[in-house]
Design a protein around this motif. Structure first.
Motif, mmCIF file in Angstrom:
data_model
loop_
_atom_site.group_PDB
_atom_site.id
_atom_site.type_symbol
_atom_site.label_atom_id
_atom_site.label_comp_id
_atom_site.label_asym_id
_atom_site.label_seq_id
_atom_site.Cartn_x
_atom_site.Cartn_y
_atom_site.Cartn_z
ATOM 1 N N GLN A 14 -4.415 0.912 9.648
ATOM 2 C CA GLN A 14 -3.025 0.556 9.925
ATOM 3 C C GLN A 14 -2.435 -0.245 8.764
ATOM 4 O O GLN A 14 -1.315 0.000 8.320
ATOM 5 N N ARG A 15 -3.217 -1.191 8.256
ATOM 6 C CA ARG A 15 -2.708 -2.024 7.171
ATOM 7 C C ARG A 15 -2.559 -1.194 5.886
ATOM 8 O O ARG A 15 -1.579 -1.298 5.168
ATOM 9 N N GLN A 16 -3.536 -0.341 5.610
ATOM 10 C CA GLN A 16 -3.484 0.454 4.378
ATOM 11 C C GLN A 16 -2.317 1.437 4.413
ATOM 12 O O GLN A 16 -1.614 1.618 3.421
ATOM 13 N N ALA A 17 -2.101 2.059 5.580
ATOM 14 C CA ALA A 17 -1.013 3.033 5.689
ATOM 15 C C ALA A 17 0.350 2.330 5.597
ATOM 16 O O ALA A 17 1.288 2.852 4.982
ATOM 17 N N THR A 18 0.462 1.133 6.188
ATOM 18 C CA THR A 18 1.719 0.377 6.118
ATOM 19 C C THR A 18 2.010 -0.009 4.669
ATOM 20 O O THR A 18 3.145 0.108 4.189
ATOM 21 N N SER A 19 0.969 -0.449 3.943
ATOM 22 C CA SER A 19 1.161 -0.826 2.537
ATOM 23 C C SER A 19 1.504 0.393 1.689
ATOM 24 O O SER A 19 2.310 0.304 0.763
ATOM 25 N N ALA A 20 0.881 1.548 1.995
ATOM 26 C CA ALA A 20 1.151 2.765 1.216
ATOM 27 C C ALA A 20 2.624 3.154 1.353
ATOM 28 O O ALA A 20 3.280 3.497 0.366
ATOM 29 N N LEU A 21 3.154 3.059 2.581
ATOM 30 C CA LEU A 21 4.571 3.391 2.787
ATOM 31 C C LEU A 21 5.463 2.403 2.034
ATOM 32 O O LEU A 21 6.416 2.807 1.359
ATOM 33 N N ALA A 22 5.129 1.111 2.110
ATOM 34 C CA ALA A 22 5.938 0.092 1.419
ATOM 35 C C ALA A 22 5.937 0.345 -0.083
ATOM 36 O O ALA A 22 6.993 0.287 -0.735
ATOM 37 N N LEU A 23 4.777 0.678 -0.642
ATOM 38 C CA LEU A 23 4.706 0.928 -2.085
ATOM 39 C C LEU A 23 5.483 2.189 -2.451
ATOM 40 O O LEU A 23 6.194 2.212 -3.462
ATOM 41 N N ALA A 24 5.350 3.239 -1.625
ATOM 42 C CA ALA A 24 6.076 4.481 -1.917
ATOM 43 C C ALA A 24 7.580 4.203 -1.950
ATOM 44 O O ALA A 24 8.298 4.669 -2.843
#
Ligand SMILES: *Cc1c(COP(=O)(O)O)cnc(C)c1O
Length: 391
Positions: free
Chosen positions: A262-272
């Motif tokens: 959950q944390r990795q996917a949330t960060s990936a979206l924020a970075l994208a």
């Protein structure tokens, strides 16, 4: 129980004599029996006692059982690597004269397995665009033994319609086999979409910090004898079972999988979101961005999250190398879904040994950098990316 709870609480088949809370690691090759009849029953599958760790081990069985309960599968078999899981699954369905229908957009070694190794044994591969069901229908023939795909391709991040492909496979009486490594099985119910056999490189999300190599074949019970043949033919004859130490580490990884993902996917979206619009970047590719062509299908199949892998395209190969060389926090490494954020230039590394023509066929561009987003603070990651882009 919710899956997050289930991932942590699975009881042992037999109570531990010391009341250990973690599954003990049974580092043993063989097992002793009470008498000759019990021993004979064990070797002939008439009881469930372990006999030899090439085919069964209590620590590995515990890991398999925990995954089985989380996926509601019929059976789960753990392998020494993701590639071992893939090759063993192919060997169950394929034979000389048979063909496999898949896409050129598959993991590099899966492509090499099909295009080099299996080909030598008379198993051929038909490559199609799996996002175009009509191409798949045209390719399937009487000798096709399965349709094989990755649910979110790496590094292209292409998403095929699983229900459409399952309908084609089932009409032809063959299984749909899916490599779901890019999105953890805790986040989606792939069998409800028609997938018969799910394959996971547990090296990635599951190992919990890139600790170990492993693979899983998750059998939903729709293909007669599938996991039976994996256990009673492939494990015995080919010997690529997971080791107990790896099963122990990956059981621990499984306990924290949902939280980490959950944390990795949330960060990936924020970075994208934060990377797009930067002038140094030609393109940001992430299926969680609403204007991505696969966004709607990905949301329908995978739910609200879209994984922790994204790619950026820079002007040329030199710009990619300069960017990678200037990273300070983000590690220059292959692998996906480590706790640490990783960056790689796929064309020169994973796909480096292939010819220019093969890279062209696989649509591997010289301008692409793949990022696997870890657990660090997203501001620290952004700062490192920006300074490397500006270098
Ligand atoms: C890494 C990977 C594999 C191979 O797994 P190993 O554990 O490295 O053998 C297969 N498929 C996908 C999608 C992967 O990312």
């Amino acid at each position: 129980m919710k899956r997050t709870t289930q991932a942590i609480h699975t009881s042992f088949a037999q109570p531990d004599p010391y009341g250990a809370i973690s599954m003990p690691v049974y580092h043993t090759a063989a097992y002793e029996f009470a008498d000759a009849a019990v021993m004979a029953d064990a070797f002939c599958g008439r009881n469930s006692l372990p006999d030899y760790s090439r085919v069964t081990n209590p620590t590995v069985s515990f890991f398999e059982e925990r995954v089985r309960r989380l996926t509601d599968a019929h059976d789960v078999v753990a392998f020494a690597s993701g590639m071992a899981a893939i090759s063993n699954a192919f060997l169950v369905v394929a034979a000389a004269g048979k063909n496999i229908v898949t896409s050129k957009h598959v993991f590099g070694n899966t492509f090499a397995l099909l295009d080099t190794t299996l080909k030598r044994f008379g198993v051929t591969t038909k490559y199609v665009d799996l996002t175009r069901p009509e191409e798949v229908v045209a390719a399937v023939d009487a000798d096709t033994c399965c349709i094989y795909l990755e649910i979110l391709t790496n590094p292209h991040q292409e998403v095929a319609d699983l229900q459409a492909l399952a309908a084609i496979a089932h009409a032809a009486g063959i299984p749909l086999i899916a490599d779901s490594t890019a999105i953890p099985f805790t986040e989606l119910q792939i069998s409800a979409l028609g997938v018969d056999i799910e394959i996971v490189s547990s090296t990635k999300y599951l190992s919990g910090g890139g600790t170990s190599i492993g693979g899983l074949v998750i059998d939903y019970g729709t293909v007669p004898q599938f996991s039976r043949r994996l256990r009673h033919e492939m494990l015995l004859n080919l010997g690529s079972y997971m080791t107990p130490h790896v099963a122990y580490m990956q059981t621990l990884g499984l306990e924290t999988l949902h939280v980490r993902y959950q944390r990795q996917a949330t960060s990936a979206l924020a970075l994208a979101q934060r990377l797009r619009g930067r002038t140094e970047i030609v393109e940001v590719n992430y299926v969680g961005l609403p204007d991505n062509p696969f966004y709607a299908l990905a949301q329908r199949q995978f739910g609200p999250t879209a994984g922790a892998m994204l790619t950026i395209d820079l002007a040329d190969r030199e710009a990619c190398f300069r960017f990678i060389n200037h990273l300070q926090l983000i590690r220059r490494a292959t692998n996906l879904f480590d706790n640490k954020t990783l960056a790689i230039h796929p064309a020169s590394t994973i796909f480096g040994p292939f010819t220019d023509e093969q890279r062209r066929q696989m649509d591997i561009r010289d301008t692409t950098i793949r990022l696997s987003v870890g657990l660090e603070d997203v501001d620290d990651l952004m700062a490192d990316l920006v300074q490397a882009l500006q270098a």
